[in-house]
Motif scaffolding. Structure first.
Motif, PDB file in Angstrom:
ATOM      1  N   HIS A   1       0.087  62.515  60.140  1.00  0.00           N
ATOM      2  CA  HIS A   1       0.397  63.436  59.308  1.00  0.00           C
ATOM      3  C   HIS A   1       0.118  64.668  59.572  1.00  0.00           C
ATOM      4  O   HIS A   1      -0.145  65.535  58.313  1.00  0.00           O
ATOM      5  CB  HIS A   1      -0.586  63.190  58.172  1.00  0.00           C
TER       6      HIS A   1
ATOM      7  N   LYS B   1       1.387  67.459  56.609  1.00  0.00           N
ATOM      8  CA  LYS B   1       1.057  67.446  55.388  1.00  0.00           C
ATOM      9  C   LYS B   1      -0.035  68.951  55.855  1.00  0.00           C
ATOM     10  O   LYS B   1      -0.333  69.768  54.805  1.00  0.00           O
ATOM     11  CB  LYS B   1       0.164  66.646  55.033  1.00  0.00           C
TER      12      LYS B   1
ATOM     13  N   ARG C   1      -8.831  63.651  52.305  1.00  0.00           N
ATOM     14  CA  ARG C   1      -7.839  63.231  54.013  1.00  0.00           C
ATOM     15  C   ARG C   1      -8.367  61.371  53.519  1.00  0.00           C
ATOM     16  O   ARG C   1     -10.143  62.094  53.496  1.00  0.00           O
ATOM     17  CB  ARG C   1      -8.322  64.091  55.077  1.00  0.00           C
TER      18      ARG C   1
END
Length: 596
Positions: free
Chosen positions: A166, A169, A151
């Motif tokens: 995000h 994800k 990340r």
């Protein structure tokens, strides 16, 4: 509970256009509010003085990261979208923050001693690291770090309202918490899979509990020793919900825990406040106010933060201290009620101070790491070196510096020092790694003849006295590398030299270059001497026109006189003919010697 004395926008307009009766009514209402609410506030917040504690930013006034950083780098003043009360407005007036006397920062940094030796071969880790955001120690003495794996926090990670983009994800699938053996650097244990989205802070308390913050989740977690099967014992904040009320955070950064179980949370990137909680997670008090300036000042407003980025404790004074990141300073407060105690800033450290840790060694010291001034594309005029610095707690003086191989860091994010002050560990975002430093007192002295590169030599030191008052010392570190120290006679005994570890490669390269230069010089000298006929060896010795041919019967004066009468004088010597003949015999040897 904190009280805002700021009138609303409509009330502000009534001060100028409304009748005097309305203004009098508002004044009476304000006095009534003060007399009824203030006593309750003092009772619940441990006698907080409203003169010192300013209101936390309202939820609809949260600033996005881009705007915050733009304000910071452009030297903006107050950060609230709405107006502040008169006290906070005057406190954020940059005219009240005088600059320190101008000094030559580069020269002063060069004068600092390097008291910690870099350990380049540590750790021995096969795991691929992401951005390392935090480092601490567990009860077993292992070095525990928090990293982001794959990340990356960039400009697109959050919306303008600080919401993580995000979420789809899912959490990071790999282990985000890694524990390393302090001596060997080998992996001791790991945990933290499928728990976190954007790791930030990590702290381990005296009971071996692990406290972490996640800026994407906007939450604070407490886990048992070694993660205790990845099941949190406490969870504060609402997942993926940024806020500024009593139940929410906005990108919390760090946690510090007292021995009685009470703890502090630095909150953080948006709210710029410190909150104290009881052992069971009940909120006790909070303080802090947003204040931004692109420059650090000697006398800055107390209780104002520009990203409280890290927390540490000073047990001897019962203080909790925070790294006021974009103000480039440390602020310390009494942990009982949040009263301001002191602040620490140096022009050598610069305008950005990312993290610090405290050690009681040497009467009390802060170990500090700063950050690059041009991170957001704006480079300041002030000279800056991204390093670790040692700051005296009592005098606030910067005593020393350290860095990887005596060089600068790129982007350090957190630092931890052992209680005895002998070991320092630095977490770095990019390059993604953890650094280890040992105090120079662990480097033992040996004689010059014993300074041979053997793997089992620990801290071998060799000192050579150079001209004047300069002392050069070279030695072997515990990992087999080489350390070099330089010190002047006027250096203190506690910090006698500059360590330049990892110089083996530089030494070998220098010797190779010197050997190549000497070889080439000797070859060129030989070639020139051969050309001049000064060498006793070669394919042919050079002969000159005045050399007489050898006679089998030796030298006779009569023969010489007869030859003179025949020629009626000596002939002129033809040097050109001699050289030309000789050049034919020397062509092969000289053509190869010219480029040897």
């Amino acid at each position: 509970m904190l009280l805002s004395l700021t009138p609303s926008s409509s009330s502000s307009r009534s001060l100028y256009g409304a009748p005097a009766v309305l203004y009098l009514a508002q004044t009476l209402l304000l006095l009534f509010t003060l007399t009824t609410i203030v006593p309750t506030t003092r009772a619940t917040d441990e006698k907080i003085n409203l003169q010192r504690y300013y209101p936390i930013v309202a939820e609809d006034q949260l600033l996005n990261n881009d705007k915050r950083f733009l304000q910071i780098m452009q030297g903006g003043g107050g950060s609230n979208a709405a107006g502040l009360n008169s006290a906070s407005i005057s406190a954020t007036d940059t005219s009240l923050w005088p600059d320190k006397p101008k000094i030559n920062v580069q020269q002063e940094i060069n004068k600092l001693n390097i008291t910690y030796v870099y350990q380049p071969s540590w750790p021995k880790l096969d795991v691929k690291l992401g951005s390392v955001t935090a480092v601490s120690f567990d009860k077993a003495g292992n070095v525990v770090m928090f990293h982001r794996c794959d990340r990356v926090w960039d400009q697109d990670t959050f919306t303008n309202g600080n919401v993580f983009r995000h979420r789809n994800k899912g959490p990071i699938r790999d282990s985000t918490v890694l524990a390393l053996d302090r001596e060997t650097g080998n992996l001791a244990y790991e945990w933290g899979k499928n728990l976190f989205y954007m790791p930030h802070g990590l702290t381990i308390d005296h009971e071996d509990n692990v406290w972490v913050t996640d800026v994407a989740l906007h939450q604070v977690f407490k886990f048992g020793p070694r993660g205790s099967d990845d099941k949190p014992l406490m969870k504060l904040g609402q997942a993926f919900t940024p806020g500024s009320n009593k139940t929410t955070f906005c990108k919390p950064t760090s946690v510090a825990v007292l021995e009685n179980g009470d703890f502090f949370v630095a909150d953080g990137y948006c709210n710029a406040r410190i909150i104290k909680y009881s052992k069971d997670g009940q909120r006790i008090l909070s303080w802090g106010q947003n204040a931004f300036s692109g420059k650090s000042y000697d006398v800055a407003p107390q209780y104002f933060f520009a990203i409280p980025h890290a927390l540490t404790l000073v047990p001897e004074q019962e203080l909790v201290c925070t790294a006021d990141r974009e103000n480039g300073r440390i602020q310390c407060f009494f942990w009982s009620n949040g009263t301001f105690h002191s602040q620490y800033h140096s022009q050598l450290i610069g305008d950005r101070l990312f993290s610090m840790d405290y050690t009681p060694a040497q009467g009390g010291q802060f170990v500090v790491v700063n950050g690059p001034t041009a991170e957001f594309g704006v480079k300041t005029e002030q000279y800056n070196e991204v390093r670790g610095y040692i700051m005296d707690f009592k005098t606030t003086k910067v005593l020393g510096k350290f860095g990887p191989n005596n060089l600068e860091f790129s982007n350090p994010h957190d630092v931890a020092v052992t209680v005895d002050g002998n070991e320092i560990y630095v977490a770095e975002l990019h390059p993604t790694r953890i650094h280890k430093f040992l105090h120079k007192s662990l480097v033992k002295s040996i004689s010059l003849s014993a300074a041979k590169p053997r793997a089992n030599i620990e801290g071998a030191d060799v000192k050579i006295q150079a001209s004047g008052n300069l002392t050069v010392a070279a030695g072997l570190t515990a990992d087999g590398g080489m350390a070099v120290m330089m010190a002047t006679d006027d250096d203190s005994s506690a910090s006698t030299g500059h360590h330049k570890p990892g110089a083996t490669a530089i030494l070998v390269a220098s010797l190779m270059l010197l050997f190549a230069f000497l070889t080439f010089a000797m070859a060129l000298l030989i070639a020139r001497r051969r050309r001049r006929g000064c060498m006793p060896f070669g394919s042919n010795n050079r002969r000159h026109a005045w050399d007489f041919p050898a006679k089998p019967d030796g030298f006779k004066l009569g023969g010489l006189l007869m030859e003179r009468n025949k020629r009626s004088g000596f002939e002129k010597l033809d040097q050109n003919d001699s050289d030309e003949d000789e050049s034919e015999t020397q062509t092969n040897s000289l053509s190869s010697a010219q480029f040897a």
